[in-house]
Design a protein around this motif. Structure first.
Motif, mmCIF file in Angstrom:
data_model
loop_
_atom_site.group_PDB
_atom_site.id
_atom_site.type_symbol
_atom_site.label_atom_id
_atom_site.label_comp_id
_atom_site.label_asym_id
_atom_site.label_seq_id
_atom_site.Cartn_x
_atom_site.Cartn_y
_atom_site.Cartn_z
ATOM 1 N N LYS A 86 24.776 -11.737 -43.349
ATOM 2 C CA LYS A 86 25.853 -11.779 -42.339
ATOM 3 C C LYS A 86 26.320 -13.214 -42.140
ATOM 4 O O LYS A 86 25.501 -14.083 -41.818
ATOM 5 N N PHE B 272 26.565 -4.353 -48.525
ATOM 6 C CA PHE B 272 26.665 -5.355 -47.461
ATOM 7 C C PHE B 272 25.270 -5.960 -47.349
ATOM 8 O O PHE B 272 24.315 -5.257 -47.013
ATOM 9 N N ARG C 273 21.581 -2.038 -28.627
ATOM 10 C CA ARG C 273 22.820 -1.955 -29.399
ATOM 11 C C ARG C 273 23.744 -0.873 -28.848
ATOM 12 O O ARG C 273 24.954 -1.025 -28.834
ATOM 13 N N ARG D 60 32.202 1.540 -41.950
ATOM 14 C CA ARG D 60 32.679 2.286 -43.121
ATOM 15 C C ARG D 60 32.603 3.796 -42.919
ATOM 16 O O ARG D 60 33.088 4.545 -43.772
ATOM 17 N N SER E 20 16.989 -3.072 -42.171
ATOM 18 C CA SER E 20 18.002 -3.840 -42.901
ATOM 19 C C SER E 20 18.422 -5.088 -42.130
ATOM 20 O O SER E 20 18.757 -6.106 -42.721
ATOM 21 N N THR E 21 18.354 -5.034 -40.781
ATOM 22 C CA THR E 21 18.761 -6.205 -39.985
ATOM 23 C C THR E 21 17.889 -7.413 -40.357
ATOM 24 O O THR E 21 18.396 -8.532 -40.525
ATOM 25 N N SER F 230 26.407 -1.637 -35.785
ATOM 26 C CA SER F 230 25.745 -1.800 -37.077
ATOM 27 C C SER F 230 26.843 -2.019 -38.109
ATOM 28 O O SER F 230 27.822 -1.259 -38.150
ATOM 29 N N GLY F 231 26.691 -3.051 -38.936
ATOM 30 C CA GLY F 231 27.760 -3.403 -39.876
ATOM 31 C C GLY F 231 28.276 -2.212 -40.665
ATOM 32 O O GLY F 231 29.473 -1.900 -40.666
ATOM 33 N N SER F 232 27.343 -1.504 -41.325
ATOM 34 C CA SER F 232 27.770 -0.429 -42.219
ATOM 35 C C SER F 232 28.452 0.728 -41.474
ATOM 36 O O SER F 232 29.116 1.553 -42.093
ATOM 37 N N HIS G 13 18.996 -8.675 -43.787
ATOM 38 C CA HIS G 13 20.234 -9.483 -43.706
ATOM 39 C C HIS G 13 19.896 -10.923 -43.309
ATOM 40 O O HIS G 13 20.465 -11.866 -43.831
#
Ligand code: DP6
Length: 328
Positions: A26, A23, A77, A149, A196-197, A144-146, A200
């Motif tokens: 965004k 990923f 967050r 999963r 990582s933000t 958080s996107g990941s 992205h």
């Protein structure tokens, strides 16, 4: 979604995950909706344990991570997820969140994935909600996107989707499906300079970003089918190429981000050398210097010994494929 309106203390263990298809970038940064589908495996040895309790005795949310009360971005967050839970459960109570990682935070092992997936499950159950796996994956994604999963079991697939309700992850194979390992070779325990933000945000400034997106559906198809056929060499080759592409994008974005250190390079060279000597192993990294060496279960101890002897290695964490977030 069901609401039982019974406040209880709930503890959840949730795994980090390693992405084989990454990923990166965004298309909706507010909702963490990605530009592309991604594929990952939950990690048995890298987990977050989170306890949540809502209480009328609290005046504000109290968030403790690894024994310390936190503020700043991490805190914002967490509050975002708690606010969503309060809205769904129709409650106003503040919460105490106590979260602990069993691995170094912010060092390229996705503590945000295990952390926010644990929070989504623990928080929603503590508020009396009974969310489906899909609803939990969406809720975790907001943190958080990941993290979306780390909700389903084993090997998981995150379909990018077009809006909030269509972007979530599901399992494509349970943990016991394939006896492979991720040997996380830790070469730095320091907090990352760029998270990582930030990566992205800069992703689309790399000249390679759209080229990768253009070719990605083919790689996704090949890698997914290699998992389902347990074709280790095709799987390994593709996950390694994908890891290099991620870092090429990071290094060529504006501003550029260099996640690797000299220890990272030592592990890459050691993996290539082992392969030349006939040992099947492949490398991948997320947004950090630590290297995830992927191998079959039967080769684990031999490969781990080699990795542990490298000059830059601090320690190696062995991971099997794992279940997603679960209440304990
Ligand atoms: C390189 O999910 O950590 O690990 O949504 O901003 O929290 P945020 O990003 P995050 O990004 C993970 C990036 C990656 C690749 C991956 O895990 O797919």
């Amino acid at each position: 979604m069901k609401c039982l309106h019974k406040m209880i203390e709930v503890t959840v263990v949730s795994p980090a995950n390693i992405a084989f298809i990454k990923f990166w970038g965004k298309k909706n940064p507010k909702l963490n909706i990605p530009f592309n589908d991604s594929i990952s495996m939950n990690l048995s040895g890298c987990t977050t344990t989170t306890t949540v309790q809502f209480s009328d005795k609290l005046k504000s949310d109290k968030i403790i991570v690894n024994g310390k009360e936190v503020g700043g971005l991490g805190n914002d967050r967490v509050k975002l997820i708690l606010n969503e839970i309060r809205k769904m459960a129709k409650i106003k109570l503040k919460a105490e969140v106590n979260s602990k990682n069993n691995f170094p935070s912010d060092a390229g092992i996705a503590s945000s994935a295990s952390g926010f997936s644990a929070l989504a499950l623990a928080g929603s159950v503590a508020a009396g909600l009974k969310l489906s796996e899909k609803e939990l994956s969406i809720l975790a994604r907001h943190g958080s996107g990941s993290a979306c999963r780390s909700i389903p079991d084993g090997f998981t697939y995150w379909r990018e989707g077009t809006n909030n309700s269509s972007s979530f992850a599901f399992s494509i194979a349970p943990p016991e499906f394939w006896d492979i390992r991720d040997l996380v070779t830790v070469v730095s325990k320091e907090k990352k300079k760029s998270g990582s933000t930030e990566g992205h945000g800069a992703a689309t400034t790399s000249p390679y970003f759209w080229l990768r997106i253009k070719n990605l559906s083919r790689r996704i198809k090949i890698l997914k089918s290699a998992i389902l056929k347990k074709d280790f060499d095709t799987f390994g080759q593709n996950l390694e190429e994908e890891a290099v592409d991620l870092h090429v994008m990071a290094m060529t974005s504006h501003p550029p981000i260099f996640y690797w250190n000299s220890g990272t390079m030592d592990v890459i060279h050691a993996v290539i050398k082992m392969r030349e000597e006939g040992m099947a192993c492949f490398f991948t990294m997320d947004a950090g210097p630590n290297v995830h060496v992927i191998c079959r279960g039967i080769d684990e101890s031999k490969i781990k010994k080699v990795l542990e002897k490298l000059p830059g290695t601090i320690f190696v964490i062995s991971n099997k494929p794992a279940k997603g977030a679960r209440i304990i």
